[in-house]
Every structure is written in C-alpha cells, then in structure tokens.
Design a protein around this motif. Structure first.
Motif, PDB file in Angstrom:
ATOM      1  N   ARG A 150       0.714  -1.059  -0.081  1.00 24.03           N
ATOM      2  CA  ARG A 150       0.747  -0.082   0.053  1.00 24.03           C
ATOM      3  C   ARG A 150       0.810   1.161   0.208  1.00 24.03           C
ATOM      4  NH1 ARG A 150      -4.400  -2.709   3.590  1.00 24.03           N
ATOM      5  NH2 ARG A 150      -6.040  -3.710   1.674  1.00 24.03           N
ATOM      6  N   THR A 151       2.169   0.784   1.104  1.00 25.18           N
ATOM      7  CA  THR A 151       2.940   2.067   0.526  1.00 25.18           C
ATOM      8  C   THR A 151       3.877   2.749  -1.296  1.00 25.18           C
ATOM      9  OG1 THR A 151       4.609   1.418   0.700  1.00 25.18           O
ATOM     10  CG2 THR A 151       3.811   2.207   2.410  1.00 25.18           C
ATOM     11  N   SER A 154       0.488   4.340  -2.805  1.00 28.50           N
ATOM     12  CA  SER A 154       0.518   5.635  -2.941  1.00 28.50           C
ATOM     13  C   SER A 154       2.120   6.781  -3.253  1.00 28.50           C
ATOM     14  CB  SER A 154       0.554   5.363  -0.752  1.00 28.50           C
ATOM     15  OG  SER A 154       1.777   5.673  -1.024  1.00 28.50           O
ATOM     16  N   ARG A 155       2.667   6.031  -3.880  1.00 30.17           N
ATOM     17  CA  ARG A 155       3.614   6.877  -4.344  1.00 30.17           C
ATOM     18  C   ARG A 155       4.069   5.858  -5.913  1.00 30.17           C
ATOM     19  NH1 ARG A 155       8.753   5.320  -3.611  1.00 30.17           N
ATOM     20  NH2 ARG A 155       8.284   2.730  -2.672  1.00 30.17           N
ATOM     21  N   ARG A 157       3.346   6.456  -9.811  1.00 33.60           N
ATOM     22  CA  ARG A 157       2.660   7.670 -10.858  1.00 33.60           C
ATOM     23  C   ARG A 157       2.769   7.206 -12.214  1.00 33.60           C
ATOM     24  NH1 ARG A 157       1.589   8.624  -6.595  1.00 33.60           N
ATOM     25  NH2 ARG A 157       2.592   9.918  -4.480  1.00 33.60           N
ATOM     26  N   GLU A 195      -5.668   9.313  -8.167  1.00 36.52           N
ATOM     27  CA  GLU A 195      -6.668   8.982  -7.436  1.00 36.52           C
ATOM     28  C   GLU A 195      -7.030   7.686  -7.894  1.00 36.52           C
ATOM     29  OE1 GLU A 195      -8.552  12.584  -5.583  1.00 36.52           O
ATOM     30  OE2 GLU A 195      -7.045  13.291  -4.510  1.00 36.52           O
ATOM     31  N   GLN A 284       9.524   9.716  -1.246  1.00 42.42           N
ATOM     32  CA  GLN A 284       8.550  10.521   0.291  1.00 42.42           C
ATOM     33  C   GLN A 284       9.383  10.203   1.103  1.00 42.42           C
ATOM     34  OE1 GLN A 284       4.763   8.867  -0.279  1.00 42.42           O
ATOM     35  NE2 GLN A 284       4.070  10.209  -1.964  1.00 42.42           N
TER      36      GLN A 284
END
Length: 284
Positions: A150-151, A154-155, A157, A195, A284
């Motif tokens: 899940r990390t 989120s990162r 792109r 998203e 991040q």
C-alpha cells in the motif's frame, strides 16, 4: 514458511517473462466484439485494430466477474496448499474488477485484496515491486507485505498519451468537434492516473516524436523518482525510433533499468495504436 502468491488481472499488462519469473497468477479481463466475448490475452492486439478498421467501432471491455475470480482463487489454492494470496487489483475507480474480487474472496480466508489505484504499466510497476519483496526471506507474513504494498500504491506515478484519437472518438470519450480540432492542431491529450482515475490534464502539440521527448522530460522533472527502474509503456504500432528515443532519454536521466510494457487488448481499445506512457515511484 508460508508461501505467498501474488495475483492480478490481465489489465496490468505484465510481460510474460515477469509473470514467469515471479510466478504471478493472472486472471483475464474481457474484450467484446460483435457480441463475442474474448478473454484478454487469448487474441492478438491486432484483432482489436482490425475490428476497428472494418467497423469503425471499438470493442467494448468488461471486468472479471465474481464467479471467474472464485474459480481462479480456488485453482491457486489447489496448486499451492497452505499459501496466502495477495491480489493486486486494477483500479476500483476505473473498473468493477476490485468490487467483483471483493465478492469472491468472501469464500476464502487466505486472500488479501489490494486496490492498485492504477492500470496497465502503473499497476505492473506495483506488482513487480510486490513480487520482489514477497520473495525476500524477511517478508513471509502477508499482513506486513500488504502494508508495504500500500505504500507502493501511494507512491506510484503513471500517465500515458493515446496514439490515435479516433479510438477516443469512436468510444465516445471525445466529441466530433473536439476530435477535429485536436487533429487539425496535432494535439494529443495527456491521461494521468490520479487517485485511481484516468484524468485528462493537458495537451501536447506536434508529431509523436517531439511529444514523446517533451512528455518524458516533463514527467521526470516533475517527480522525484526512484532511479533503480522506470517503466515505459507503448501500444503496438509505435514507431521503433520513438521507443529508442524514449529509452535514451530515461538513461540520460540516470535510470538504472528500463522495463518495457506493451499494452494488451483491454488497454489498447482505449489508447489505440502507437500510444506511449511512463510509470515510476516517487521518493517520499
């Protein structure tokens, strides 16, 4: 030591060599032409292009249904007794695949579902990272691995530029007026995955070679990306010289490895021939 199996749908466009290398299990989505349903991967992409040329209609696509998921997961369990399955699903904001998988996993107690919030090469990037992590000796607990995945989500792109606007027009995604204007001005829309949704954010102008150069440089400069690997996307029909140019640009920007992703039938029905894209992970 509990065995962890990574699974996903065909819309991730994972290359066959990576599927085999990491023993990733893939369930097909569907392409529909003249009411005939074809599992994604069972027909060549050229069949999609030929269908459009003959009918001026693009095929429709559909997600994997709950019954298919249930059979798919049951077969994995039969072949791998005692395993844990982590299913990394096509974005829930772009398809009903995630929702259908959610229904199917109620029949099992060893399946962990992750929404990739991505499609095609962006999803493939997440899956490859996840499979590599699962193979490490210190990542045998599925709950911990899911947290790590899940990390990655989120990162991640990703974005792409369709190769042929006729496919967007035929699919009702742009009006005739917008299509004519874009064609006359040599405009191509940038589709970003934001998203979990596919969002048109800007337009590039010119021939595809020039667009590819500007697009990739902007992407790399906009994000602070991990340099170990970058994913380049294309659909069948892209000029080989443009592929060489794309790879040269990312290598000049000090990326260590380039992983090419060719879009399958489901994604190609939306992008048309000659599309390009890029995916990576932001630090991040």
């Amino acid at each position: 030591m509990r065995k962890i199996i990574i699974s996903t749908e065909s819309g991730s466009d994972l290359p066959l060599d990576l599927i085999k290398r990491h023993n990733i299990q893939v369930v097909p989505m569907h392409v529909i032409m003249d009411e005939q349903n074809y599992p994604d991967g069972s027909i060549p992409v050229t069949m999609v292009y030929d269908y459009y040329q003959q009918t001026k209609k693009i095929p429709s696509t559909s997600s994997t249904n709950p019954n298919e998921y249930e059979s798919f997961f049951r077969k994995i369990n039969e072949d791998n007794p005692g395993c844990a399955i982590i299913h990394i699903a096509y974005s829930s904001k772009a398809s009903s695949t995630y929702q259908n998988a959610s229904i199917a996993i109620k029949e099992f107690d060893n399946i962990y579902l992750v929404d990739s919030m991505n499609v095609s090469g962006g999803e493939a990037a997440i899956i490859v990272k996840s499979a590599e992590l699962a193979e490490k000796s210190n990542c045998t607990e599925p709950e911990k691995l899911v947290e790590e995945i899940r990390t990655f989500v989120s990162r991640a792109r990703a974005s792409f530029i369709p190769g042929n606007l006729e496919y967007l027009k035929a699919g009702g995604r742009v009006s005739n007026a917008a299509y004519l204007g874009a064609s006359l001005l040599q405009l191509k829309p940038l589709i970003e995955i934001i998203e979990g949704k596919l969002v048109s954010t800007k337009k590039f102008r010119g021939k595809m070679r020039r667009i590819a150069e500007n697009y990739i440089n902007e992407f790399i400069n906009h994000y602070n990306l991990e340099k170990d690997r970058i994913f380049l996307l294309y659909s069948l029909g892209l000029d080989e010289e443009i592929k060489v140019q794309m790879e040269q640009i990312v290598k000049e920007n000090n990326f260590n490895k380039v992983q090419w992703i060719q879009t399958g039938c489901v994604i190609s029905t939306h992008s048309g021939p000659g599309a390009i894209g890029i995916a990576g992970f932001e630090i991040q």
